[in-house]
Design an enzyme around this catalytic site. Structure first.
Site, PDB file in Angstrom:
ATOM      1  N   LYS A  52       2.701  16.383  69.856  1.00  0.00           N
ATOM      2  CA  LYS A  52       3.051  15.151  69.131  1.00  0.00           C
ATOM      3  C   LYS A  52       2.788  15.327  67.635  1.00  0.00           C
ATOM      4  CE  LYS A  52       2.102  12.230  73.132  1.00  0.00           C
ATOM      5  NZ  LYS A  52       1.189  11.305  73.826  1.00  0.00           N
ATOM      6  N   GLN A  96      -4.772   8.938  73.570  1.00  0.00           N
ATOM      7  CA  GLN A  96      -4.239   9.733  74.686  1.00  0.00           C
ATOM      8  C   GLN A  96      -4.962   9.389  75.994  1.00  0.00           C
ATOM      9  OE1 GLN A  96      -1.550  11.587  74.393  1.00  0.00           O
ATOM     10  NE2 GLN A  96      -1.530  12.395  76.455  1.00  0.00           N
ATOM     11  N   ASP A 119       2.756   3.378  71.337  1.00  0.00           N
ATOM     12  CA  ASP A 119       2.901   3.763  72.745  1.00  0.00           C
ATOM     13  C   ASP A 119       3.429   2.600  73.587  1.00  0.00           C
ATOM     14  OD1 ASP A 119       2.426   6.338  73.697  1.00  0.00           O
ATOM     15  OD2 ASP A 119       0.256   6.159  73.537  1.00  0.00           O
TER      16      ASP A 119
HETATM   17  N1  GUN Z   1      -0.874  10.302  78.883  1.00  0.00           N
HETATM   18  C1  GUN Z   1       0.261  10.656  79.529  1.00  0.00           C
HETATM   19  N2  GUN Z   1       1.343  10.167  78.904  1.00  0.00           N
HETATM   20  C2  GUN Z   1       0.892   9.479  77.832  1.00  0.00           C
HETATM   21  C3  GUN Z   1       1.551   8.751  76.792  1.00  0.00           C
HETATM   22  O1  GUN Z   1       2.774   8.591  76.737  1.00  0.00           O
HETATM   23  N3  GUN Z   1       0.725   8.193  75.858  1.00  0.00           N
HETATM   24  C4  GUN Z   1      -0.623   8.313  75.915  1.00  0.00           C
HETATM   25  N4  GUN Z   1      -1.348   7.715  74.964  1.00  0.00           N
HETATM   26  N5  GUN Z   1      -1.255   8.980  76.870  1.00  0.00           N
HETATM   27  C5  GUN Z   1      -0.491   9.561  77.820  1.00  0.00           C
END
Ligand code: GUN
Length: 295
Positions: A52, A96, A119
């Site tokens: 990311k 995350q 998110d």
């Molecule tokens: N863990 C797995 N997928 C995601 C996501 O799209 N965002 C976040 N913050 N954690 C994740």
């Protein structure tokens, strides 16, 4: 059968985002800034977050990674979230998941300012999305919609079966696919671990979204001839013959399902790459105050 090529699409979308960021820079505007909070050093979370951050830099956005030991207290983490909320230079924040067991993820999500919640996990964004109001939409379902749109896949009146009811993918996917818009207007069935006759229900899907997190769970006998198959799964399966010691598998047994489908996403190279694009699109929106006027 046609591949839904996440590699191709994500490269295209990244170019579009990079062009927009370049234009902002040229006009002396605020460069979008994404912040990620990572707790611990679980391999897959590390990989996702690093990707990311790298992608943000590649399109010219700013990115900051804030790391904590797995022993961080919930209060310390909430304090860090609050500091990002209060920092006008930081436009978007993701924490995350998963978090260690001693931290309540709902409390963390609810502490994020909804205007920075790129998110789309805050209850306000989930509620607004369900009502069809402007909102940040969870990155993976948004990436799937983008794929359907860019391949002009017809959705109105189709039966969409979503396998898996996670808050991140399955639940928002089911809400989005029933909305009175394109892509959408599907008749949606949301299935989960307690669903009876799962194979039969999947067989009736015109659009099948597999998001249950079980490698190669969806087999050819569960898929209708000509179905659109979207594989959201991405699991590390041990494989001694590989240098890394694992191979990446989706939730769909690709080799046998592909010949029956009209469109199918590969793993890797499918939905995963779209997810990061959606996150960057949301960060761009956050910097532009497109969803909420004020941060
Ligand atoms: N863990 C797995 N997928 C995601 C996501 O799209 N965002 C976040 N913050 N954690 C994740």
């Amino acid at each position: 059968m046609q591949l839904l090529d996440g590699k191709f699409l994500s490269a295209q979308i990244k170019q579009e985002i990079a062009a927009e960021v370049a234009q902002i820079r040229q006009q002396g505007g605020k460069i979008p800034h994404l912040v990620a909070i990572l707790v611990g050093n679980k391999g897959s979370s590390e990989t996702y977050v690093a990707s990311k951050m790298k992608n943000c830099e590649e399109v010219g956005m700013h990115s900051t990674l804030i790391r904590f030991e797995p022993t961080v207290t919930e209060a310390e983490l909430l304090d860090a979230v609050q500091q990002v909320n209060d920092n006008p230079d930081m436009d978007g924040l993701i924490v995350q998941l998963p978090l260690p067991d001693h931290i309540n993820p709902d409390r963390v999500m609810e502490t994020i300012n909804p205007a920075k919640d790129v998110d789309g996990f805050h209850p306000i964004n989930i509620g607004r999305m369900a009502k069809g109001l402007p909102a940040y939409v969870s990155a993976t379902p948004q990436g799937v919609l983008e794929m359907l749109k860019r391949y002009n896949i017809e959705t109105a009146g189709k039966h969409c079966v979503v396998v898996g009811r996670s808050q991140i993918v399955g639940l928002p996917m089911s809400i989005l696919m029933q909305r009175n818009t394109y892509p959408g207007n599907c008749t949606v069935t949301l299935t989960h671990s307690r669903t009876q006759n799962l194979a039969e229900i999947c067989q009736s899907a015109d659009i099948l979204v597999a998001a249950l997190g079980r490698p190669e769970f969806i087999t050819a006998d569960m898929v209708k001839e000509g179905a659109v198959v979207i594989d959201v799964g991405l699991e590390r399966v041990p494989d001694a013959s590989k240098k890394s010691g694992f191979v990446l598998k989706g939730d769909v047994k690709f080799d046998e399902v592909a010949p029956k489908s009209s469109f199918i996403t590969p793993v890797p190279g499918g939905v995963g790459l779209m997810t990061i694009c959606s996150l960057m699109q949301n960060t761009l929106k956050a910097a532009r105050r497109e969803v909420y006027e004020k941060p």
